[in-house]
Design a protein around this motif. Structure first.
Motif, PDB file in Angstrom:
ATOM      1  N   VAL A 418       0.835  -1.214   0.000  1.00 36.27           N
ATOM      2  CA  VAL A 418       0.000   0.000   0.000  1.00 36.27           C
ATOM      3  C   VAL A 418       0.864   1.256   0.000  1.00 36.27           C
ATOM      4  O   VAL A 418       0.398   2.348   0.280  1.00 36.27           O
ATOM      5  CB  VAL A 418      -0.961   0.014   1.216  1.00 36.27           C
ATOM      6  N   SER A 419       2.166   1.061  -0.285  1.00 36.67           N
ATOM      7  CA  SER A 419       3.062   2.218  -0.173  1.00 36.67           C
ATOM      8  C   SER A 419       2.752   3.329  -1.178  1.00 36.67           C
ATOM      9  O   SER A 419       2.955   4.487  -0.889  1.00 36.67           O
ATOM     10  CB  SER A 419       4.522   1.793  -0.273  1.00 36.67           C
ATOM     11  N   TYR A 420       2.257   2.960  -2.347  1.00 33.70           N
ATOM     12  CA  TYR A 420       1.978   3.983  -3.356  1.00 33.70           C
ATOM     13  C   TYR A 420       0.485   3.986  -3.706  1.00 33.70           C
ATOM     14  O   TYR A 420      -0.081   2.916  -3.967  1.00 33.70           O
ATOM     15  CB  TYR A 420       2.774   3.710  -4.638  1.00 33.70           C
ATOM     16  N   PRO A 421      -0.137   5.155  -3.757  1.00 33.07           N
ATOM     17  CA  PRO A 421      -1.543   5.174  -4.208  1.00 33.07           C
ATOM     18  C   PRO A 421      -1.642   4.786  -5.678  1.00 33.07           C
ATOM     19  O   PRO A 421      -0.730   5.075  -6.460  1.00 33.07           O
ATOM     20  CB  PRO A 421      -1.962   6.634  -3.989  1.00 33.07           C
ATOM     21  N   ILE A 422      -2.727   4.095  -6.026  1.00 35.35           N
ATOM     22  CA  ILE A 422      -2.927   3.681  -7.428  1.00 35.35           C
ATOM     23  C   ILE A 422      -4.183   4.379  -7.949  1.00 35.35           C
ATOM     24  O   ILE A 422      -5.222   4.349  -7.294  1.00 35.35           O
ATOM     25  CB  ILE A 422      -3.106   2.150  -7.533  1.00 35.35           C
ATOM     26  N   VAL A 423      -4.081   5.006  -9.109  1.00 38.43           N
ATOM     27  CA  VAL A 423      -5.256   5.661  -9.678  1.00 38.43           C
ATOM     28  C   VAL A 423      -5.395   5.260 -11.144  1.00 38.43           C
ATOM     29  O   VAL A 423      -4.411   5.206 -11.876  1.00 38.43           O
ATOM     30  CB  VAL A 423      -5.203   7.193  -9.461  1.00 38.43           C
ATOM     31  N   CYS A 424      -6.633   4.877 -11.522  1.00 32.98           N
ATOM     32  CA  CYS A 424      -6.868   4.421 -12.888  1.00 32.98           C
ATOM     33  C   CYS A 424      -7.429   5.572 -13.718  1.00 32.98           C
ATOM     34  O   CYS A 424      -8.370   6.250 -13.288  1.00 32.98           O
ATOM     35  CB  CYS A 424      -7.880   3.272 -12.896  1.00 32.98           C
ATOM     36  N   VAL A 425      -6.827   5.798 -14.878  1.00 34.52           N
ATOM     37  CA  VAL A 425      -7.276   6.916 -15.715  1.00 34.52           C
ATOM     38  C   VAL A 425      -7.346   6.505 -17.185  1.00 34.52           C
ATOM     39  O   VAL A 425      -6.798   5.474 -17.579  1.00 34.52           O
ATOM     40  CB  VAL A 425      -6.312   8.139 -15.619  1.00 34.52           C
ATOM     41  N   SER A 426      -7.996   7.357 -17.924  1.00 30.74           N
ATOM     42  CA  SER A 426      -7.917   7.246 -19.375  1.00 30.74           C
ATOM     43  C   SER A 426      -7.607   8.635 -19.911  1.00 30.74           C
ATOM     44  O   SER A 426      -8.393   9.566 -19.721  1.00 30.74           O
ATOM     45  CB  SER A 426      -9.241   6.746 -19.963  1.00 30.74           C
ATOM     46  N   CYS A 427      -6.465   8.721 -20.566  1.00 27.79           N
ATOM     47  CA  CYS A 427      -6.112  10.039 -21.129  1.00 27.79           C
ATOM     48  C   CYS A 427      -7.010  10.345 -22.315  1.00 27.79           C
ATOM     49  O   CYS A 427      -7.138  11.503 -22.710  1.00 27.79           O
ATOM     50  CB  CYS A 427      -4.655  10.050 -21.578  1.00 27.79           C
ATOM     51  N   LYS A 428      -7.615   9.278 -22.850  1.00 28.22           N
ATOM     52  CA  LYS A 428      -8.473   9.490 -24.014  1.00 28.22           C
ATOM     53  C   LYS A 428      -9.818  10.061 -23.579  1.00 28.22           C
ATOM     54  O   LYS A 428     -10.267  11.073 -24.120  1.00 28.22           O
ATOM     55  CB  LYS A 428      -8.663   8.158 -24.746  1.00 28.22           C
ATOM     56  N   THR A 429     -10.450   9.426 -22.571  1.00 29.88           N
ATOM     57  CA  THR A 429     -11.798   9.888 -22.156  1.00 29.88           C
ATOM     58  C   THR A 429     -11.727  10.882 -20.994  1.00 29.88           C
ATOM     59  O   THR A 429     -12.728  11.451 -20.610  1.00 29.88           O
ATOM     60  CB  THR A 429     -12.662   8.693 -21.711  1.00 29.88           C
ATOM     61  N   LYS A 430     -10.535  11.035 -20.415  1.00 30.00           N
ATOM     62  CA  LYS A 430     -10.288  11.909 -19.244  1.00 30.00           C
ATOM     63  C   LYS A 430     -10.882  11.334 -17.941  1.00 30.00           C
ATOM     64  O   LYS A 430     -10.876  11.998 -16.904  1.00 30.00           O
ATOM     65  CB  LYS A 430     -10.840  13.351 -19.429  1.00 30.00           C
ATOM     66  N   GLU A 431     -11.375  10.115 -18.010  1.00 25.18           N
ATOM     67  CA  GLU A 431     -11.910   9.497 -16.803  1.00 25.18           C
ATOM     68  C   GLU A 431     -10.775   9.317 -15.789  1.00 25.18           C
ATOM     69  O   GLU A 431      -9.679   8.880 -16.149  1.00 25.18           O
ATOM     70  CB  GLU A 431     -12.506   8.128 -17.169  1.00 25.18           C
ATOM     71  N   GLY A 432     -11.010   9.636 -14.544  1.00 27.06           N
ATOM     72  CA  GLY A 432     -10.014   9.440 -13.484  1.00 27.06           C
ATOM     73  C   GLY A 432      -9.012  10.582 -13.360  1.00 27.06           C
ATOM     74  O   GLY A 432      -8.250  10.652 -12.388  1.00 27.06           O
ATOM     75  N   ILE A 433      -8.975  11.508 -14.320  1.00 24.64           N
ATOM     76  CA  ILE A 433      -7.982  12.600 -14.268  1.00 24.64           C
ATOM     77  C   ILE A 433      -8.249  13.496 -13.050  1.00 24.64           C
ATOM     78  O   ILE A 433      -7.315  13.911 -12.353  1.00 24.64           O
ATOM     79  CB  ILE A 433      -7.982  13.423 -15.591  1.00 24.64           C
ATOM     80  N   GLU A 434      -9.543  13.740 -12.760  1.00 26.74           N
ATOM     81  CA  GLU A 434      -9.885  14.580 -11.595  1.00 26.74           C
ATOM     82  C   GLU A 434      -9.370  13.943 -10.298  1.00 26.74           C
ATOM     83  O   GLU A 434      -8.826  14.617  -9.428  1.00 26.74           O
ATOM     84  CB  GLU A 434     -11.407  14.774 -11.495  1.00 26.74           C
ATOM     85  N   SER A 435      -9.561  12.600 -10.175  1.00 26.04           N
ATOM     86  CA  SER A 435      -9.088  11.909  -8.949  1.00 26.04           C
ATOM     87  C   SER A 435      -7.578  12.031  -8.846  1.00 26.04           C
ATOM     88  O   SER A 435      -7.026  12.217  -7.759  1.00 26.04           O
ATOM     89  CB  SER A 435      -9.437  10.420  -8.963  1.00 26.04           C
ATOM     90  N   LEU A 436      -6.908  11.910 -10.009  1.00 24.07           N
ATOM     91  CA  LEU A 436      -5.447  12.029  -9.997  1.00 24.07           C
ATOM     92  C   LEU A 436      -5.055  13.436  -9.524  1.00 24.07           C
ATOM     93  O   LEU A 436      -4.143  13.594  -8.694  1.00 24.07           O
ATOM     94  CB  LEU A 436      -4.896  11.754 -11.404  1.00 24.07           C
ATOM     95  N   ILE A 437      -5.764  14.447  -9.994  1.00 25.57           N
ATOM     96  CA  ILE A 437      -5.452  15.830  -9.586  1.00 25.57           C
ATOM     97  C   ILE A 437      -5.673  15.988  -8.070  1.00 25.57           C
ATOM     98  O   ILE A 437      -4.877  16.644  -7.381  1.00 25.57           O
ATOM     99  CB  ILE A 437      -6.291  16.843 -10.412  1.00 25.57           C
ATOM    100  N   ASP A 438      -6.717  15.342  -7.541  1.00 31.85           N
ATOM    101  CA  ASP A 438      -6.957  15.417  -6.080  1.00 31.85           C
ATOM    102  C   ASP A 438      -5.787  14.813  -5.312  1.00 31.85           C
ATOM    103  O   ASP A 438      -5.315  15.376  -4.319  1.00 31.85           O
ATOM    104  CB  ASP A 438      -8.236  14.651  -5.704  1.00 31.85           C
ATOM    105  N   ILE A 439      -5.328  13.651  -5.777  1.00 30.35           N
ATOM    106  CA  ILE A 439      -4.200  12.983  -5.097  1.00 30.35           C
ATOM    107  C   ILE A 439      -2.954  13.862  -5.168  1.00 30.35           C
ATOM    108  O   ILE A 439      -2.239  14.064  -4.187  1.00 30.35           O
ATOM    109  CB  ILE A 439      -3.938  11.590  -5.719  1.00 30.35           C
ATOM    110  N   LEU A 440      -2.708  14.421  -6.363  1.00 29.37           N
ATOM    111  CA  LEU A 440      -1.525  15.286  -6.526  1.00 29.37           C
ATOM    112  C   LEU A 440      -1.622  16.503  -5.616  1.00 29.37           C
ATOM    113  O   LEU A 440      -0.638  16.913  -4.989  1.00 29.37           O
ATOM    114  CB  LEU A 440      -1.390  15.738  -7.982  1.00 29.37           C
ATOM    115  N   THR A 441      -2.815  17.098  -5.510  1.00 24.40           N
ATOM    116  CA  THR A 441      -2.985  18.288  -4.672  1.00 24.40           C
ATOM    117  C   THR A 441      -2.626  17.971  -3.226  1.00 24.40           C
ATOM    118  O   THR A 441      -1.943  18.753  -2.556  1.00 24.40           O
ATOM    119  CB  THR A 441      -4.443  18.791  -4.761  1.00 24.40           C
ATOM    120  N   ARG A 442      -3.085  16.799  -2.751  1.00 23.78           N
ATOM    121  CA  ARG A 442      -2.752  16.419  -1.363  1.00 23.78           C
ATOM    122  C   ARG A 442      -1.237  16.277  -1.195  1.00 23.78           C
ATOM    123  O   ARG A 442      -0.663  16.684  -0.197  1.00 23.78           O
ATOM    124  CB  ARG A 442      -3.470  15.127  -0.963  1.00 23.78           C
TER     125      ARG A 442
END
Ligand SMILES: Nc1nc2c(ncn2[C@@H]2O[C@H](COP(=O)(O)OP(=O)(O)OP(=O)(O)O)[C@@H](O)[C@H]2O)c(=O)[nH]1
Length: 527
Positions: A418-442
């Motif tokens: 569990v050392s690294y958070p895992i986030v699933c995204v699609s650069c094509k549909t932009k799905e998951g990009i918002e969650s990734l931005i939330d993780i990065l912000t933290r």
């Protein structure tokens, strides 16, 4: 003069002097700068056409300038916007500003604001002319003000130098140096987090803190000096000398620790100014460049489906949720490349990832079960990489089913725990990009020790250096002189050094013209 009163005259009088400057206006007579020339400048960007441009005038002749430009003899209303025709001054000799019949030329119809001393930014009388932002209008206005300069009649009016308005504000005790540096940072801030941190300096939070530190050092010096006084005077004995020494030592230790933690926080916060170094790692073709584009909405990287398109690192400054980020899209790491340029790029990617603040490790969900090329696994578990902040991004979620994605995530969790958070995204549909931005912000909040409730601390390099080399050094030297009870005068000197350092930071110190020159020269004209 005994030692205590000497100390008072040397140290206690300086903050008082400053306070006096601050309070000068309570029984207001004239600003301290009333003998200086009246200054004027364009306060909005020069050589640009804009709807509005603001010309600012500050000094004793502001009202005179108002009267001459508006061709009136009445006082301007104070702090009230008024619309007036602005004329080129009629009695000044320059013929080119007059019609042949001698009538003055109408330059513009502008909104004017007049602030009376001391209730202005500079503490002087200030006139603001909100003129139409055409180059000819602005130049005409500046020239008209310049024409009013007439030393023989005592009308000393000149174009402002960089930082002149702020310098006047400082000289009139409106702000200390840390606040003015905060204003400069506020103007220079590019991101939301930089804006917030600049505001804390500008609001005077640091100024209060520094003043408290200085007062505390002076109070401790006063205690030590009292001992010197009594030692001189043989008729009086102090029974509790040890207690005083102890008290002073503990108090200085606490102060030293407080300053140290402040300096550490400043260092953490400096990342906001420099930008977080975010490196993208992954095998060729997993979508690193596409991810940069998704995060920036910009075509910074070249996206193609030929593996190894990004042959070297590309740095770009972007903003993610108000944080400045230097994003580095690297060449995909693979062990067996034969291309010399690509090998160099790969080596640089390794190095960059080690120097980064945060790594995004990107895998392609369609590569299951071979998600982790051996060389990348080795790199992530290498000694050099220990303790690094990493986020695993599983890309191309649009190409796999939910069940397949679960398998991918399970495999990654088995490998990394569990050392690294895992986030699933699609650069094509932009799905998951918002969650990734939330993780990065933290992560950014953590890296800069900033959050919605706790403002980061940003101070200038000048302040950081004085804190380290004068203030902290002086306190350390004091605490290191173990037997300071044998030479109180020397020990007290170290405290004086620290206290003078703080005075240099806030601008309270005497004889700091060179410091002022260096601070204000970094400001823009019109500020
Ligand atoms: N369907 C789909 N295709 C994607 C996605 N992300 C990237 N791609 C495609 O994958 C291919 C490689 O993308 P890049 O972004 O160039 O990959 P890279 O990792 O930067 O590649 P290198 O430069 O070789 O290291 C391109 O054809 C992209 O259009 C995604 O989320 N879904």
């Amino acid at each position: 003069m005994n030692a205590l009163s000497l100390l008072r005259s040397q140290f206690i009088s300086k903050p008082l002097l400053f306070k006096r400057a601050l309070n000068r206006f309570s029984g207001f007579t004239k600003p301290a700068t009333s003998q200086l020339p009246t200054i004027y400048a364009l306060s909005t960007p020069a050589n640009q056409t804009s709807a509005i441009a603001i010309i600012r005038v500050s000094g004793t002749h502001s009202r005179y300038i108002y009267n001459r430009l508006t061709n009136s003899s009445v006082s301007p209303p104070i702090r009230k916007a008024i619309l007036r025709n602005i004329y080129s001054p009629s009695s000044i000799g320059s013929k080119q500003h007059h019609h042949q019949d001698g009538a003055e030329i109408l330059l513009d119809s502008s909104l004017l604001l007049y602030f009376q001393a001391p209730h202005s930014f500079t503490g002087e009388d200030v006139l603001e002319l909100h003129v139409h932002g055409g180059k000819a209008v602005v130049n005409g206005l500046l020239r008209a003000i310049d024409l009013l300069h007439d030393r023989s009649s005592g009308k000393d009016i000149r174009f402002a130098l960089p930082g002149d308005f702020s310098r006047r504000a400082f000289q009139n005790g409106k702000f200390d140096l840390t606040q003015l540096e905060g204003i400069k940072d506020l103007i220079d801030s590019e991101t939301e987090s930089q804006r917030r941190s600049a505001l804390s300096s500008f609001n005077g939070e640091n100024r209060v803190l520094f003043e408290n530190w200085r007062n505390s050092i002076i109070a401790n010096m006063a205690q030590l000096t009292a001992i010197i006084d009594f030692a001189d005077d043989n008729s009086q004995e102090i029974d509790n000398t040890d207690m005083i020494f102890h008290g002073v030592e503990n108090s200085i230790k606490r102060l030293r620790d407080e300053i140290l933690s402040f300096m550490q926080k400043v260092e953490k916060s400096s990342i906001l100014q420099d930008g977080m170094k975010l490196v993208l790692l992954g095998a060729p073709n997993v979508g690193k460049s596409s991810l940069v584009n998704s995060l920036t909405n910009d075509d910074i990287s070249i996206v193609s489906d030929i593996p190894g398109t990004t042959r070297d690192s590309i740095d770009a400054m972007i903003t993610i949720n108000g944080y400045k980020v230097i994003i580095c899209d690297t060449a995909g790491i693979r062990a067996n490349s034969a291309d010399k340029i690509e090998i160099l790029g790969i080596e640089r990617a390794r190095k960059k990832s080690i120097q980064s603040d945060l790594c995004l490790f990107i895998v392609d969900a369609t590569d299951f079960p071979n998600l982790l090329p051996e060389d990348i696994s080795d790199h992530l578990s290498s000694h050099e990489f220990e303790g690094k902040q990493v986020v695993i991004v599983v890309n191309k979620s649009d190409l796999v089913s939910k069940d397949e994605m679960v398998k991918v995530v399970n495999k990654l969790e088995t490998r990394f725990g569990v050392s690294y958070p895992i986030v699933c995204v699609s650069c094509k549909t932009k799905e998951g990009i918002e969650s990734l931005i939330d993780i990065l912000t933290r992560d950014f909040e953590h890296l800069s020790q900033s959050s919605a409730d706790s403002s980061p601390i940003v101070v200038s390099k000048r302040v950081t250096e004085i804190l380290k080399n004068d203030v902290f050094y002086g306190l350390e030297e004091f605490l290191n002189s173990k037997n300071f009870d044998n030479d109180i005068v020397m020990a007290t000197e170290n405290l004086r050094y620290a206290s003078d350092g703080i005075a240099k930071i806030t601008g309270q110190a005497i004889g700091i013209e060179d410091i002022l020159d260096s601070v204000f020269s970094k400001f823009c004209i019109g500020k």
